[in-house]
Design a protein around this motif. Sequence first.
Motif, PDB file in Angstrom:
ATOM      1  N   CYS A 104       0.794  -1.523  -0.155  1.00 46.58           N
ATOM      2  CA  CYS A 104      -0.009   0.000   0.014  1.00 46.58           C
ATOM      3  C   CYS A 104       0.721   1.407   0.155  1.00 46.58           C
ATOM      4  O   CYS A 104       0.313   2.341  -0.347  1.00 46.58           O
ATOM      5  N   TYR A 105       2.095   1.161   0.614  1.00 41.44           N
ATOM      6  CA  TYR A 105       3.013   2.469   0.786  1.00 41.44           C
ATOM      7  C   TYR A 105       2.306   3.379   1.327  1.00 41.44           C
ATOM      8  O   TYR A 105       2.677   4.645   1.299  1.00 41.44           O
ATOM      9  N   LYS A 106       1.268   3.161   2.362  1.00 40.31           N
ATOM     10  CA  LYS A 106       0.698   3.982   3.313  1.00 40.31           C
ATOM     11  C   LYS A 106       0.758   3.848   4.751  1.00 40.31           C
ATOM     12  O   LYS A 106       0.830   4.357   5.751  1.00 40.31           O
ATOM     13  N   CYS A 107       0.893   2.417   5.041  1.00 40.85           N
ATOM     14  CA  CYS A 107       1.077   2.089   6.471  1.00 40.85           C
ATOM     15  C   CYS A 107       2.401   2.093   7.145  1.00 40.85           C
ATOM     16  O   CYS A 107       3.549   2.410   6.392  1.00 40.85           O
ATOM     17  N   ASP A 108       2.339   1.969   8.385  1.00 40.00           N
ATOM     18  CA  ASP A 108       3.774   2.361   9.144  1.00 40.00           C
ATOM     19  C   ASP A 108       4.794   1.349   8.709  1.00 40.00           C
ATOM     20  O   ASP A 108       5.854   1.425   8.592  1.00 40.00           O
ATOM     21  N   VAL A 109       4.554  -0.081   8.349  1.00 38.67           N
ATOM     22  CA  VAL A 109       5.405  -1.055   7.887  1.00 38.67           C
ATOM     23  C   VAL A 109       5.800  -0.765   6.740  1.00 38.67           C
ATOM     24  O   VAL A 109       7.287  -0.524   6.518  1.00 38.67           O
ATOM     25  N   CYS A 110       5.066  -0.207   5.604  1.00 39.42           N
ATOM     26  CA  CYS A 110       5.667   0.391   4.412  1.00 39.42           C
ATOM     27  C   CYS A 110       6.502   1.449   4.387  1.00 39.42           C
ATOM     28  O   CYS A 110       7.603   1.447   4.019  1.00 39.42           O
ATOM     29  N   LEU A 111       6.151   2.383   5.178  1.00 40.86           N
ATOM     30  CA  LEU A 111       6.844   3.582   5.399  1.00 40.86           C
ATOM     31  C   LEU A 111       8.248   3.393   6.268  1.00 40.86           C
ATOM     32  O   LEU A 111       9.106   4.292   6.222  1.00 40.86           O
ATOM     33  N   SER A 112       8.332   2.249   7.039  1.00 43.01           N
ATOM     34  CA  SER A 112       9.497   2.255   7.731  1.00 43.01           C
ATOM     35  C   SER A 112      10.527   1.394   6.729  1.00 43.01           C
ATOM     36  O   SER A 112      11.477   0.971   7.206  1.00 43.01           O
ATOM     37  N   GLY A 113       9.883   0.897   5.676  1.00 44.88           N
ATOM     38  CA  GLY A 113      10.874   0.332   4.519  1.00 44.88           C
ATOM     39  C   GLY A 113      10.819  -1.273   4.228  1.00 44.88           C
ATOM     40  O   GLY A 113      11.573  -1.678   3.536  1.00 44.88           O
ATOM     41  N   HIS A 114       9.844  -1.691   5.101  1.00 43.11           N
ATOM     42  CA  HIS A 114       9.633  -3.125   5.177  1.00 43.11           C
ATOM     43  C   HIS A 114       8.654  -3.579   4.296  1.00 43.11           C
ATOM     44  O   HIS A 114       7.531  -4.086   4.915  1.00 43.11           O
ATOM     45  N   TYR A 115       8.489  -2.974   2.961  1.00 39.32           N
ATOM     46  CA  TYR A 115       7.040  -3.279   2.556  1.00 39.32           C
ATOM     47  C   TYR A 115       6.804  -4.920   2.232  1.00 39.32           C
ATOM     48  O   TYR A 115       5.424  -5.014   2.033  1.00 39.32           O
ATOM     49  N   ASN A 116       7.608  -5.616   2.560  1.00 40.47           N
ATOM     50  CA  ASN A 116       7.161  -7.148   2.220  1.00 40.47           C
ATOM     51  C   ASN A 116       6.161  -7.613   3.471  1.00 40.47           C
ATOM     52  O   ASN A 116       5.389  -8.534   3.471  1.00 40.47           O
ATOM     53  N   GLY A 117       6.308  -6.651   4.662  1.00 38.76           N
ATOM     54  CA  GLY A 117       5.308  -6.846   5.590  1.00 38.76           C
ATOM     55  C   GLY A 117       3.954  -6.181   5.771  1.00 38.76           C
ATOM     56  O   GLY A 117       3.376  -6.260   6.651  1.00 38.76           O
ATOM     57  N   CYS A 118       3.581  -5.392   4.589  1.00 37.05           N
ATOM     58  CA  CYS A 118       2.380  -4.674   4.585  1.00 37.05           C
ATOM     59  C   CYS A 118       1.200  -5.587   4.794  1.00 37.05           C
ATOM     60  O   CYS A 118       1.090  -6.476   4.089  1.00 37.05           O
ATOM     61  N   PRO A 119       0.436  -5.049   5.705  1.00 47.26           N
ATOM     62  CA  PRO A 119      -0.746  -6.022   6.019  1.00 47.26           C
ATOM     63  C   PRO A 119      -1.761  -5.861   4.991  1.00 47.26           C
ATOM     64  O   PRO A 119      -2.580  -6.666   4.960  1.00 47.26           O
ATOM     65  N   ASP A 120      -1.701  -4.919   3.902  1.00 51.48           N
ATOM     66  CA  ASP A 120      -2.761  -4.627   2.829  1.00 51.48           C
ATOM     67  C   ASP A 120      -2.093  -5.216   1.589  1.00 51.48           C
ATOM     68  O   ASP A 120      -2.557  -5.140   0.460  1.00 51.48           O
TER      69      ASP A 120
END
Length: 361
Positions: A104-120
């Motif tokens: 999504c590149y909007k959640c905290d996980v994505c914004l921390s650089g770990h996009y593989n863990g994006c819940p969406d």
Amino acid sequence: MTISQKPNIGVYTNPAHALYVAPAEPAADALTPAPEEVIVHVVATGICGSDIHFQKHGQIGPTMVVRDEHILGHESAGVVISVGSDVKDLVVGDRVALEPGVPCYKCDVCLSGHYNGCPDVQFKSTPPVPGFLRRYVNHPARWCHKINDMPYELGALLEPLSVALFGVETAGLKLGDPVVICGAGPIGIVSALCARAAGAEPIVITDIEQSRLDFAKSLVPSLRTVLVGRGETAEETAEHIIEAAGGLRPRICLECTGVQSSLHAGIYSLQFRGVCHCIGVGASTQSIPFMILSVNEIEIKFQYRYMNQWPKAIRIVNAGLLPGIEKMITHRFALEDAVSAFETSANPKSGSVKVMIFDEE
């Protein structure tokens, strides 16, 4: 032949565990990319163990469940045939490898650089997101990586290669590290290629099938192999690993099976403050040898897919740092013959390592 004259077809499974080829979306005469998307003619797709698992078992873990008619496939490369209005970096005719996860590149996980863990994350082939095993597919241009004149089948291998590269990176493998790789399936073999390129020495690889060990050694001749005997204890396997390594205890274990006994064997073999990095996917709940881990300060790490690996994977392949990687492709089938391709991939007697499905340009 125009695109509209060649129907879009895909490879499906469903909750009844059927496997069949049928019409897919978008229809060939309705190919229209969104502004940020491209349309790709998928030329090569590798069959992953997860594809077979979804078809035969209907799920992986408690959340990834096949609940409807579902298109498989996530190891793909192809050619761009249509470009959305906002796409600037790709043009019709570009050859691309498709990174299947769209975060999504909007959640905290994505914004921390770990996009593989994006819940969406919308990961192709993971239910309910349809996969790449179809003739034409819409995909965001951001997740299409140019491969230039790289063969499509190598472009498709970039997906499992990214898994292995992320494993080597996350495990913290260093030049000269003794390493054990548990499991000589496709991920284990490509992990061995990556460990060799990274300078690991010695490298031991284990499996329950001698033919897989022989194949792995044909690609990486310096490998030391351990055939795991059926009924053998994990402690016994660990001793065989240490013996194969010339008496050294590995610093790194790349566990590529997800099987509890294999995990235990890798842990038992490690040196003080070693690292057991779990790449393989296994049963939802497993036990660990707690006190062995504790008194030896062994670290267990896990990985979920990968992140930021595809450009690196392309550079490594183009530089020839993984000699023989193309030999992993042992069987080839046309898209229309995908059912036979899956049967071959799922049959341990077929001798297959990576089965590739092709649709000619």
